[in-house]
Design a protein around this motif. Structure first.
Motif, mmCIF file in Angstrom:
data_model
loop_
_atom_site.group_PDB
_atom_site.id
_atom_site.type_symbol
_atom_site.label_atom_id
_atom_site.label_comp_id
_atom_site.label_asym_id
_atom_site.label_seq_id
_atom_site.Cartn_x
_atom_site.Cartn_y
_atom_site.Cartn_z
ATOM 1 N N CYS A 1 0.851 -1.187 0.000
ATOM 2 C CA CYS A 1 0.000 0.000 0.000
ATOM 3 C C CYS A 1 0.888 1.238 0.000
ATOM 4 O O CYS A 1 1.233 1.756 1.073
ATOM 5 N N PRO A 2 1.266 1.729 -1.178
ATOM 6 C CA PRO A 2 1.980 2.991 -1.239
ATOM 7 C C PRO A 2 1.064 4.118 -0.788
ATOM 8 O O PRO A 2 -0.131 4.118 -1.127
ATOM 9 N N VAL A 3 1.610 5.039 -0.016
ATOM 10 C CA VAL A 3 0.800 6.139 0.498
ATOM 11 C C VAL A 3 1.450 7.461 0.145
ATOM 12 O O VAL A 3 2.671 7.545 -0.015
ATOM 13 N N SER A 4 0.635 8.503 0.023
ATOM 14 C CA SER A 4 1.164 9.831 -0.276
ATOM 15 C C SER A 4 1.992 10.340 0.901
ATOM 16 O O SER A 4 2.979 11.049 0.722
ATOM 17 N N GLU A 5 1.575 9.971 2.110
ATOM 18 C CA GLU A 5 2.329 10.266 3.325
ATOM 19 C C GLU A 5 1.808 9.372 4.440
ATOM 20 O O GLU A 5 0.623 9.028 4.457
ATOM 21 N N PHE A 6 2.690 8.994 5.339
ATOM 22 C CA PHE A 6 2.265 8.161 6.450
ATOM 23 C C PHE A 6 1.527 9.005 7.474
ATOM 24 O O PHE A 6 1.921 10.111 7.804
ATOM 25 N N SER A 7 0.442 8.434 7.972
ATOM 26 C CA SER A 7 -0.275 9.041 9.081
ATOM 27 C C SER A 7 0.268 8.474 10.386
ATOM 28 O O SER A 7 1.128 7.598 10.377
ATOM 29 N N TYR A 8 -0.259 8.942 11.502
ATOM 30 C CA TYR A 8 0.207 8.466 12.801
ATOM 31 C C TYR A 8 0.093 6.952 12.914
ATOM 32 O O TYR A 8 0.963 6.267 13.434
ATOM 33 N N CYS A 9 -1.007 6.433 12.398
ATOM 34 C CA CYS A 9 -1.252 4.999 12.507
ATOM 35 C C CYS A 9 -1.750 4.478 11.168
ATOM 36 O O CYS A 9 -2.603 5.100 10.535
ATOM 37 N N MET A 10 -1.189 3.351 10.746
ATOM 38 C CA MET A 10 -1.611 2.721 9.500
ATOM 39 C C MET A 10 -2.163 1.336 9.822
ATOM 40 O O MET A 10 -1.666 0.661 10.733
ATOM 41 N N GLY A 11 -3.153 0.912 9.051
ATOM 42 C CA GLY A 11 -3.742 -0.380 9.356
ATOM 43 C C GLY A 11 -4.215 -1.130 8.130
ATOM 44 O O GLY A 11 -4.341 -0.568 7.046
#
Length: 120
Positions: free
Chosen positions: A22-32
Motif C-alpha cells: 500500500c503505497p501512500v502519499s504520506e504516512f499518518s500516525y497509525c496505519m492499518g
C-alpha cells in the motif's frame, strides 16, 4: 487527505502466502489493514503506529506481519499460512490522530481494496 492504493491480492491455495502493498502519499500516525468478507462486517487485521507499536487480530497472530517502509512510503502485509477463512477484500487505512484499537472508527482515509481468495 492521504491517498492509499492497495495491490498484491490474488488467488492462492490454503497454506500459501501473499504480500499486500500500500503505497501512500504520506504516512499518518497509525496505519492499518482491514478486511471484509461477503456478508460480514469489516474487521481490523493489523495496525502499526509511527512509534512502531503493532497490534494484530487474534485470528492472524503468528501468520500475518505488518510493516512499513518509511523510505518508500509503503505499508505492507505479509500473509503466510493462509486459510480459506482469510478470503476477503483487504483495505489499507490511515488514522491521523490515534488508533488504540484496530477499529475502523479510528481510521479516516481508506484505499479501494484488493481481493484475496484462498481455496481449500
Amino acid at each position: 487527505q492521504v491517498r492509499l492504493v492497495e495491490s498484491g491480492g490474488g488467488s492462492v491455495q490454503a497454506g500459501g502466502s501473499l504480500r499486500l502493498s500500500c503505497p501512500v502519499s504520506e504516512f499518518s500516525y497509525c496505519m492499518g489493514w482491514f478486511r471484509q468478507a461477503p456478508g460480514k462486517e469489516r474487521e481490523g487485521v493489523a495496525s502499526i503506529e509511527s512509534s512502531g507499536h503493532i497490534r494484530y487480530a487474534d485470528s492472524v497472530k503468528g501468520r500475518f506481519t505488518i510493516s512499513r517502509d518509511n523510505a518508500k512510503n509503503t505499508l505492507y502485509l505479509q500473509m503466510n499460512s493462509l486459510k480459506p477463512e482469510d478470503t476477503a477484500m483487504y483495505y489499507c487505512a490511515a488514522a491521523r490522530v490515534w488508533c488504540p484499537k484496530i477499529e475502523s472508527t479510528f481510521f479516516e482515509d481508506w484505499g479501494q481494496g484488493t481481493q484475496v481468495t484462498v481455496s481449500s
